[in-house]
Design a protein around this motif. Structure first.
Motif, PDB file in Angstrom:
ATOM      1  N   LEU A 160       0.882  -2.802   7.171  1.00 32.08           N
ATOM      2  CA  LEU A 160      -0.553  -2.488   7.586  1.00 32.08           C
ATOM      3  C   LEU A 160      -1.453  -3.809   7.839  1.00 32.08           C
ATOM      4  N   GLU A 214       2.057  -2.547   2.398  1.00 33.78           N
ATOM      5  CA  GLU A 214       1.118  -3.262   2.709  1.00 33.78           C
ATOM      6  C   GLU A 214       1.195  -4.375   3.844  1.00 33.78           C
ATOM      7  N   TYR A 226      -5.363   0.620   8.670  1.00 28.18           N
ATOM      8  CA  TYR A 226      -5.674  -0.284   7.880  1.00 28.18           C
ATOM      9  C   TYR A 226      -7.322  -0.387   8.036  1.00 28.18           C
ATOM     10  N   ARG A 239     -11.268  -3.132   5.210  1.00 28.66           N
ATOM     11  CA  ARG A 239     -10.060  -3.027   4.898  1.00 28.66           C
ATOM     12  C   ARG A 239      -9.926  -2.423   3.522  1.00 28.66           C
TER      13      ARG A 239
END
Length: 564
Positions: free
Chosen positions: A110, A107, A396, A330
């Protein structure tokens, strides 16, 4: 005197006109960059462009997972790439293609990509200045930028000894001229002939790679300019490393300018003089040989600069794509990989390539089985979920109001074809495609898969028998499956493992209306024969077919005999 004054005035007029033309052209260029922001790119792709663009991905395929060829083609990801591809240089578009082919499961990566896009969305002036610099690098028409760089690195390192010897001989001949005019003239002529012969001989071997040098030089120049742009404080994690690389590559830029200097085709007297000087003292050939050595010594710096510039331009492309979408979000992504945690929840998802799309909400806590008639929206729904899953784990960005899911491997088996040249039937292609999904089901990282009409390439009885167990196997593995089918039998056989959903249509006044909305449960009825009727098929044929289907539902027997 009047003539000289007139000529001077004419030259001043021409210069002013030239400068006004340059200013207008630049203003038009900047206005075009501004108006194209947030719009669907209007670029036309020639044959071979996508193959060229994919070369960077082919060279550097390191990633957490990968979108394989079957899935990429099933989902029409070339068209998705073209929609997102708001890039101005080969560096950016090759990096963007690679990004879309390699979903990541981290994450922080991203979020950083999203931060870049947010930065450019919030600072349009910085984005515009960045776009100008990437436009100066431009896009290649024949081969990928990475091939230009790799090709330079593969070139042999030639000695400059013969060129230095020629320059020394030319200087010596000039000195002889002052001692003896006759001997000097002969010496100068002999050396000039030698220089011309060796120049054109060696240039024939090198000239094809001069364009590669120009690409690297353009990369370095734009990199230096980007490092000098105001307002890049928020990009310090990119600009700092980029500055280090372009400083290492500055000798390449300086020597590259010697190759670019002069062009007799331009017709300028200075260009002609520069060309003759290159022929006499071989400045471009010497510079080229030095560049080859520098490229080999500093190859890592070139690739690192390409990587940084690619990341920056991908940020610009994503920012423009988000503005084009209008409604986007997102994703919320988790690292859960336990089978009981497999899920995908999204609100009002839509396909970014469809104009005026009908969004659908998904609440999938177990595998999904989708039914409905042809053209009702089953395949488009599968592609909508799949494409957005790819976008979530690459840029993303999701076309919808919300999206929440674990990190997945994403694969599909949807748009297969016969391989006539390879002698492989549709059925063989299909079972190979499904087998690769089942093989992934044993991996630690869960699989999100999309299957359209399981085993459509074989007979009904065996299709239903095999499909039910293949789909159940997926449900028992580390796989969240979205499957579409016309076989209503599967909705009953698999209801303990799959959630049923369906699309439906309404036939009124001799017309058919599709809502493209996903409804819970299995499809309530059949409409294939009614659709044939709308298309003008013979009424008697349809009546007999309807009677035959009714008898099969009642007795489980197919028969062409009329009912008494």
């Amino acid at each position: 005197m009047k003539y000289i004054a007139f000529m001077a005035a004419a030259l001043v007029f021409l210069y002013i006109r030239y400068r006004i033309g340059v200013r207008r052209s630049r203003a038009s260029w900047e206005e075009r960059l501004k108006t194209q922001w947030g719009q669907a790119p209007d670029r036309q792709y020639a044959d071979g462009d996508m193959k060229r663009i994919s070369r960077y991905y082919q060279m550097f395929r390191d990633g957490d997972s990968e979108i394989d060829e079957i899935t990429w083609n099933d989902l029409g990801m070339d068209d998705i790439f073209k929609l997102v591809n708001h890039t101005r240089s080969s560096i950016g578009e090759e990096a963007l293609y690679r990004m879309l082919r390699l979903p990541v499961c981290r994450e922080e990566v991203l979020r950083e990509r999203s931060r870049l896009a947010d930065l450019f969305s919030g600072d349009r002036q910085l984005a515009l200045e960045m776009e100008k610099q990437f436009s100066l690098i431009g896009k290649n028409g024949r081969q990928a930028l990475c091939d230009y760089i790799a090709g330079l690195n593969d070139q042999p390192c030639r000695s400059n000894g013969v060129h230095y010897l020629g320059i020394a001989a030319l200087a010596a001949a000039a000195c002889v001229f002052f001692v003896s005019a006759g001997a000097g003239v002969m010496s100068v002529v002999a050396v000039l002939v030698f220089q011309m012969v060796t120049y054109y001989r060696d240039k024939a071997q090198m000239e094809a790679w001069f364009s590669s040098v120009a690409k690297v030089v353009g990369l370095v120049c734009s990199g230096e300019a980007i490092c000098r742009l105001p307002g890049t404080e928020a990009l310090s994690s990119y600009v700092g490393p980029l500055k280090e690389q372009v400083e290492l590559l500055d000798p390449v830029r300086k020597r590259g300018s010697l190759i670019a200097m002069g062009n007799a085709m331009g017709g300028s007297p200075l260009d002609l003089i520069a060309d003759y000087m290159k022929m006499l003292i071989h400045t471009d050939l010497i510079a080229y040989n030095q560049i080859i050595r520098l490229v080999r010594e500093r190859e890592a710096a070139i690739w690192r600069a390409v990587e940084i510039l690619g990341q920056l331009e991908c940020g610009l492309a994503v920012a423009s794509f988000r503005e084009y979408l209008g409604t986007w979000c997102r994703p919320v992504l988790t690292a859960e990989d336990a089978q009981e945690r497999l899920s995908l929840c999204a609100e009002e998802l839509y396909h970014p390539l469809i104009r005026n799309p009908v969004p659908n909400t998904v609440q999938a806590y177990r595998c999904q089985l989708i039914t409905g008639s042809n053209a009702s929206g089953k395949s488009t729904f599968l592609k909508t979920v799949a494409v957005n899953a790819v976008l979530a784990q690459t840029i993303y960005t999701v076309a919808g109001k919300s999206y929440e899911a674990p990190f997945y491997q994403i694969c599909s088996s949807m748009a297969l074809t016969d391989n006539l040249m390879g002698g492989e039937s549709y059925y063989m292609a299909e079972i190979r495609s499904l087998k690769r999904i089942l093989d992934r089901g044993h991996d630690r990282l869960p699989v999100l898969c999309f299957v359209d009409e399981v085993l459509r390439g074989t007979n009904t009885v065996e299709r239903i028998a095999a499909s039910s167990w293949i789909l159940r196997s997926m449900a028992d593995m580390n796989i969240l499956c979205f499957a579409a089918t016309h076989d209503r039998e599967l909705t009953v056989l698999l209801e303990s493992w799959y959630e049923n959903g369906h699309f439906e249509e309404e036939i009124t006044d001799g017309d058919i209306l599709f809502s493209y909305r996903l409804y819970p449960g299995r499809a309530a009825g059949r409409n294939a024969l009614r659709l044939l009727g709308l298309m003008g098929y013979d009424g008697e044929v349809l009546a007999r077919a309807a009677s035959m289907a009714k008898r099969f539902d009642r007795d489980g027997i197919w028969s062409m005999d009329d009912e008494s």
